[in-house]
Design a protein around this motif. Structure first.
Motif, mmCIF file in Angstrom:
data_model
loop_
_atom_site.group_PDB
_atom_site.id
_atom_site.type_symbol
_atom_site.label_atom_id
_atom_site.label_comp_id
_atom_site.label_asym_id
_atom_site.label_seq_id
_atom_site.Cartn_x
_atom_site.Cartn_y
_atom_site.Cartn_z
ATOM 1 N N UNK A 31 1.054 11.576 6.329
ATOM 2 C CA UNK A 31 -0.026 10.766 5.766
ATOM 3 C C UNK A 31 0.543 9.414 5.351
ATOM 4 N N UNK A 32 -0.322 8.405 5.371
ATOM 5 C CA UNK A 32 0.050 7.073 4.906
ATOM 6 C C UNK A 32 -1.215 6.377 4.426
ATOM 7 N N UNK A 33 -1.204 5.927 3.167
ATOM 8 C CA UNK A 33 -2.393 5.265 2.618
ATOM 9 C C UNK A 33 -2.160 3.782 2.342
ATOM 10 N N UNK A 34 -1.096 3.221 2.894
ATOM 11 C CA UNK A 34 -0.779 1.820 2.679
ATOM 12 C C UNK A 34 0.271 1.608 1.602
ATOM 13 N N UNK A 35 0.415 2.568 0.687
ATOM 14 C CA UNK A 35 1.423 2.487 -0.368
ATOM 15 C C UNK A 35 2.305 3.725 -0.437
ATOM 16 N N UNK A 36 1.777 4.867 -0.045
ATOM 17 C CA UNK A 36 2.510 6.136 -0.124
ATOM 18 C C UNK A 36 2.567 6.776 1.254
ATOM 19 N N UNK A 37 3.780 7.193 1.623
ATOM 20 C CA UNK A 37 4.028 7.806 2.933
ATOM 21 C C UNK A 37 4.588 9.192 2.681
ATOM 22 N N UNK A 38 3.971 10.202 3.274
ATOM 23 C CA UNK A 38 4.471 11.569 3.157
ATOM 24 C C UNK A 38 4.622 12.185 4.541
ATOM 25 N N UNK A 39 5.655 12.975 4.694
ATOM 26 C CA UNK A 39 5.915 13.744 5.909
ATOM 27 C C UNK A 39 6.227 15.159 5.428
ATOM 28 N N UNK A 40 5.447 16.157 5.859
ATOM 29 C CA UNK A 40 5.612 17.508 5.325
ATOM 30 C C UNK A 40 5.679 18.556 6.428
ATOM 31 N N UNK A 54 5.902 2.609 -0.385
ATOM 32 C CA UNK A 54 6.065 1.539 0.591
ATOM 33 C C UNK A 54 5.649 0.215 -0.044
ATOM 34 N N UNK A 55 6.587 -0.727 -0.104
ATOM 35 C CA UNK A 55 6.322 -2.082 -0.575
ATOM 36 C C UNK A 55 6.401 -3.026 0.617
ATOM 37 N N UNK A 56 6.168 -4.301 0.374
ATOM 38 C CA UNK A 56 6.183 -5.287 1.455
ATOM 39 C C UNK A 56 7.522 -5.353 2.176
ATOM 40 N N UNK A 57 8.630 -5.285 1.434
ATOM 41 C CA UNK A 57 9.955 -5.456 2.030
ATOM 42 C C UNK A 57 10.859 -4.241 1.903
ATOM 43 N N UNK A 80 16.507 4.624 1.592
ATOM 44 C CA UNK A 80 15.923 3.312 1.373
ATOM 45 C C UNK A 80 15.932 2.538 2.682
ATOM 46 N N UNK A 81 14.775 1.977 3.024
ATOM 47 C CA UNK A 81 14.655 1.085 4.172
ATOM 48 C C UNK A 81 14.372 -0.309 3.625
ATOM 49 N N UNK A 82 15.218 -1.287 3.970
ATOM 50 C CA UNK A 82 15.002 -2.677 3.577
ATOM 51 C C UNK A 82 14.645 -3.500 4.798
ATOM 52 N N UNK A 83 13.668 -4.395 4.646
ATOM 53 C CA UNK A 83 13.310 -5.305 5.739
ATOM 54 C C UNK A 83 14.474 -6.267 5.974
ATOM 55 N N UNK A 84 14.875 -6.401 7.214
ATOM 56 C CA UNK A 84 15.996 -7.291 7.535
ATOM 57 C C UNK A 84 15.538 -8.731 7.672
#
Length: 84
Positions: A31-40, A54-57, A80-84
């Motif tokens: 699921x993904x609502x634009x701010x929260x991502x879940x994988x179950x 999930x934030x912008x960067x 953590x995933x950071x936008x490069x």
């Protein structure tokens, strides 16, 4: 390791398919609502989940596991995933 993210039009849901060199293959609901991502994954042998904000960067998340059908959870690792 490979992780394929997609959407089932017929079922109107997101899915994630995982496989690795050990021969492990798993299907996850997503699921993904634009701010929260879940994988179950709620299989009889093992429950797993990825929970992230999930934030912008940046995406801050963690993988968790449960050996008792989701009654209690332990953190496997943070991610953590950071936008490069």
């Amino acid at each position: 390791m490979s992780l394929v993210l997609g959407r089932s039009d017929a079922n109107d849901r997101f899915v994630a398919l995982y496989q690795d060199d050990r021969g492990v293959c798993r299907e996850f609901a997503m699921t993904f609502d634009g701010e929260h991502w879940t994988v179950t994954r709620e299989d009889p042998d093992f429950h797993q989940r990825f929970i992230a904000n999930v934030d912008k960067d940046r995406i801050l998340g963690r993988w968790e596991a449960s050996e008792d059908a989701g009654t209690s959870w332990r953190t496997d690792f943070d991610l953590t995933f950071d936008r490069a």
